[in-house]
Scaffold this active site. Structure first.
Site, PDB file in Angstrom:
ATOM      1  N   LYS A 120      21.825   3.543   4.940  1.00 41.65           N
ATOM      2  CA  LYS A 120      22.147   2.123   4.730  1.00 41.65           C
ATOM      3  C   LYS A 120      21.936   1.735   3.267  1.00 41.65           C
ATOM      4  O   LYS A 120      22.791   1.097   2.647  1.00 41.65           O
ATOM      5  CB  LYS A 120      21.262   1.258   5.648  1.00 41.65           C
ATOM      6  CG  LYS A 120      21.629  -0.209   5.606  1.00 41.65           C
ATOM      7  CD  LYS A 120      20.709  -1.028   6.477  1.00 41.65           C
ATOM      8  CE  LYS A 120      19.347  -1.115   5.857  1.00 41.65           C
ATOM      9  NZ  LYS A 120      18.448  -2.054   6.510  1.00 41.65           N
ATOM     10  N   ASP A 138      23.411  -3.034   8.754  1.00 44.89           N
ATOM     11  CA  ASP A 138      22.039  -3.504   8.974  1.00 44.89           C
ATOM     12  C   ASP A 138      21.986  -4.180  10.347  1.00 44.89           C
ATOM     13  O   ASP A 138      22.948  -4.139  11.112  1.00 44.89           O
ATOM     14  CB  ASP A 138      21.597  -4.450   7.846  1.00 44.89           C
ATOM     15  CG  ASP A 138      22.273  -5.803   7.967  1.00 44.89           C
ATOM     16  OD1 ASP A 138      23.305  -5.906   8.674  1.00 44.89           O
ATOM     17  OD2 ASP A 138      21.767  -6.768   7.385  1.00 44.89           O
TER      18      ASP A 138
END
Ligand code: SF4
Length: 221
Positions: A120, A138
């Site tokens: 991420k 997320d």
């Protein structure tokens, strides 16, 4: 959701927010990388309260190493997991100096070798600092992808692959920002603001509310 609907979905978010940007404060790829590492399990608002003074003291790997772990910790002690994060920021700064000439590499595999940097974080850095069309999933994007039917998936990586496949190229670079801001401020976890949502007619969430509120931006189905 089919591709035509997904394209319309992104088009509507883009119309609403033509030039989306990360809400994290940063001044160069290195400070962006540090800010994203610090934002794990913390809010951007919380990170932004701590980083201006940290970056004033150290906005490069060399300066961060010179600052040292104890002082880094002191600057970020209001952020959750600050002990581990201080260690990671120092360690990644050393690696950037030793292996990458003090620069942040524009390469996913190399970024993911840095302490505290997962898929991420690498996606955010590649997108924001280097303009690549990556989509960092997320908690907000994971929820929006699943709830709306845009890209259902059991894991963040599943949702990322689904978004990659369904979002047209022209919207990919901004998709991360549009979806994260949509999830943070409109399609909220507990009470989504369906009545004020620009993609409500396209959303496939069975429990979306049909009520159109008298709110700026509300659109009829
Ligand atoms: S209609 Fe409701 S559930 Fe669907 S995207 Fe909008 S806020 Fe989220």
């Amino acid at each position: 959701m089919n591709k035509a609907k997904a394209a319309k979905f992104m088009e509507r978010l883009a119309e609403r927010m033509p030039a989306p940007e990360t809400e994290l404060v940063y001044e160069n790829p290195f400070t962006l990388l540090v800010a994203v590492v610090l934002s794990a399990q913390a809010t951007d608002v919380g990170v932004n309260k701590a980083t201006p003074t940290l970056f004033k003291a150290a906005n490069s790997p060399a300066k961060m190493v010179k600052l040292g772990e104890a002082r880094i910790r002191d600057y970020i002690k209001t952020i959750g997991l600050f002990n581990t994060k201080a260690k990671n920021v120092l360690a990644l700064s050393k690696i950037l100096i030793e292996r990458h000439g003090g620069e942040v590499p524009a390469d996913r595999a190399l970024l993911e070798t840095l302490p505290g940097v997962g898929r991420k974080t690498a996606n955010v850095v590649l997108n924001v600092a280097f303009g690549q069309p990556t989509i960092a999933v997320d908690t907000h994007i994971f929820r929006v992808g699943n709830r709306t039917g845009l890209a259902p998936g059991k894991t963040p990586h599943d949702v990322e692959r689904g978004l990659e496949a369904i979002i047209p190229a022209k919207w990919k670079h901004g998709a991360h920002h549009w979806l994260i801001l949509h999830g943070r401020y409109v399609c909220k976890a507990r009470k989504p603001l369906c009545g004020a949502c620009v993609v409500r007619p396209l959303c496939e969430y069975p429990a979306k509310t049909d009520l159109v509120l008298e709110t700026a931006g509300a659109e009829p189905a």
